[in-house]
Design an enzyme around this catalytic site. Sequence first.
Site, PDB file in Angstrom:
ATOM      1  N   LEU A 120      38.569  39.451  43.597  1.00 40.66           N
ATOM      2  CA  LEU A 120      39.788  39.570  44.396  1.00 40.66           C
ATOM      3  C   LEU A 120      40.832  38.532  43.974  1.00 40.66           C
ATOM      4  O   LEU A 120      41.748  38.228  44.712  1.00 40.66           O
ATOM      5  CB  LEU A 120      39.468  39.426  45.887  1.00 40.66           C
ATOM      6  CG  LEU A 120      38.470  40.464  46.422  1.00 40.66           C
ATOM      7  CD1 LEU A 120      38.182  40.214  47.899  1.00 40.66           C
ATOM      8  CD2 LEU A 120      38.982  41.884  46.224  1.00 40.66           C
ATOM      9  N   SER A 121      40.656  37.985  42.782  1.00 36.50           N
ATOM     10  CA  SER A 121      41.646  37.085  42.181  1.00 36.50           C
ATOM     11  C   SER A 121      41.833  35.786  42.940  1.00 36.50           C
ATOM     12  O   SER A 121      42.953  35.333  43.163  1.00 36.50           O
ATOM     13  CB  SER A 121      43.005  37.778  42.033  1.00 36.50           C
ATOM     14  OG  SER A 121      42.887  38.817  41.130  1.00 36.50           O
ATOM     15  N   SER A 122      40.732  35.169  43.306  1.00 35.10           N
ATOM     16  CA  SER A 122      40.828  33.847  43.920  1.00 35.10           C
ATOM     17  C   SER A 122      41.481  32.870  42.950  1.00 35.10           C
ATOM     18  O   SER A 122      42.210  31.970  43.359  1.00 35.10           O
ATOM     19  CB  SER A 122      39.443  33.351  44.325  1.00 35.10           C
ATOM     20  OG  SER A 122      38.550  33.439  43.231  1.00 35.10           O
ATOM     21  N   SER A 123      41.259  33.054  41.654  1.00 37.92           N
ATOM     22  CA  SER A 123      41.835  32.117  40.681  1.00 37.92           C
ATOM     23  C   SER A 123      43.348  32.289  40.593  1.00 37.92           C
ATOM     24  O   SER A 123      44.089  31.306  40.600  1.00 37.92           O
ATOM     25  CB  SER A 123      41.187  32.292  39.309  1.00 37.92           C
ATOM     26  OG  SER A 123      41.321  33.613  38.858  1.00 37.92           O
ATOM     27  N   ASP A 143      46.000  46.447  31.819  1.00 38.55           N
ATOM     28  CA  ASP A 143      47.084  45.445  31.728  1.00 38.55           C
ATOM     29  C   ASP A 143      47.180  44.812  30.337  1.00 38.55           C
ATOM     30  O   ASP A 143      48.266  44.701  29.769  1.00 38.55           O
ATOM     31  CB  ASP A 143      47.034  44.402  32.852  1.00 38.55           C
ATOM     32  CG  ASP A 143      45.782  43.546  32.923  1.00 38.55           C
ATOM     33  OD1 ASP A 143      44.820  43.799  32.160  1.00 38.55           O
ATOM     34  OD2 ASP A 143      45.773  42.599  33.754  1.00 38.55           O
ATOM     35  N   ASP A 146      46.751  40.187  37.924  1.00 42.66           N
ATOM     36  CA  ASP A 146      46.424  39.409  39.126  1.00 42.66           C
ATOM     37  C   ASP A 146      47.605  38.523  39.524  1.00 42.66           C
ATOM     38  O   ASP A 146      47.970  38.435  40.695  1.00 42.66           O
ATOM     39  CB  ASP A 146      45.189  38.532  38.880  1.00 42.66           C
ATOM     40  CG  ASP A 146      44.009  39.340  38.369  1.00 42.66           C
ATOM     41  OD1 ASP A 146      44.025  40.576  38.511  1.00 42.66           O
ATOM     42  OD2 ASP A 146      43.074  38.733  37.814  1.00 42.66           O
TER      43      ASP A 146
END
Length: 388
Positions: free
Chosen positions: A131-134, A40, A178
């Site tokens: 898992l891209s909690s942020s 990305d 994300d």
Amino acid sequence: MIDIPSPESTADAFADRYGRRPDGVWSAPGRVNLIGEHTDYNDGLVFPFAIERRTWAAVGRREDRLLTVHSGAMPEPAQASLDSLNPEDFDGWSAYVFGVLWAMEQRGVDLAGRTGFDVMLASDVPLGAGLSSSAAIECAVASAVNDEWELGLSRRDLITICQLAENGAVGAPTGNMDQTASLMGKAGHGVLIDVRAETAEPVPLHFADEHLELLVIDTRVHHEHATGGYGARRRSCELGAQLMGVGSLRDLDEADLPRAAEVLDDETFRRVRHVITENARVARTAQVVAADGPRAIGDLLVASHASMRDDFEISVPELDLAVETALANGAIGARMTGGGFGGAAIALLDADRAEEVGGAIQAAFAAAELTAPIVFVVSPSDGAHRDL
Ligand code: GLA
């Protein structure tokens, strides 16, 4: 955070803390990346999907300029003021929330004359599992503020703002995969992202039609992208592009590899080779899934993992063990997912094998005397939206 969160329970938790009902509840999902890792920020191709695990933000307008955030997990609320949003003052997890407001201001949203918010967060996205909690927090908050202040920002604007919050307020030099997956996800679909073209196209994955499931294996090896290897990989890619005389690695393809091998030192060459071949694998995965269905993408997932392990060197023994054990027990494909140095692996498999494969992975970790991983199934889900 609170036990089994839902929009309703988050609204109730808001009412308990703040003594009034929220104006609304917004949510945004975590994601897994099917394929396309560390592409990305090289202007490349990525193919993630949003998962059913989400972060909910119950939000109510205040009459003054303060921002207050509670989360069930934190005893003390965090506070900031719209008069002085400064990333240096943001502490820990609240940077994801206040960072969004700061990033909005940076991107030209005029904060003068606006009033602040009370926020209650709840989430079932595992923290630090890759898992891209942020991004889930950022995208839920950005969606809420966009509606509450009637800003009329597009999803593309929100992606830019949430990425800026991550880069400028949290301090992680990430790309925008994300946030794009969290904002653009669609049930049953992957999100085929072309970062350079700024497109994010939903592509049907047909997992359920083909009786497939996608297993996540959270190794519980924690990682942070604000420090450590992630930034080093990014710098290698920038060096590679510079030495090859291109603006970004997206400008190179497999035909450039012989020249890259001559121009670059061995390590930089392998970093560059990962990105070039990974872009090709993403394009191929999207073609194959459309033409032949998801059962045909297994080899591409496996090749992606090998490239991350050997060329990009971002895997860890726990991720390799999860991938190898899944494949040895009949998974169609498996790879680590996310930034690496820990976090989660994914395995695509026949739905009726999920339990057996999960058990085999648990047994392999126990035999190697590693911390027991957390194994669960995810399915492609909808992106950020207002729930209540
Ligand atoms: C993390 C970053 C993303 C991306 C991946 C690697 O998840 O947040 O931007 O770079 O790592 O593909």
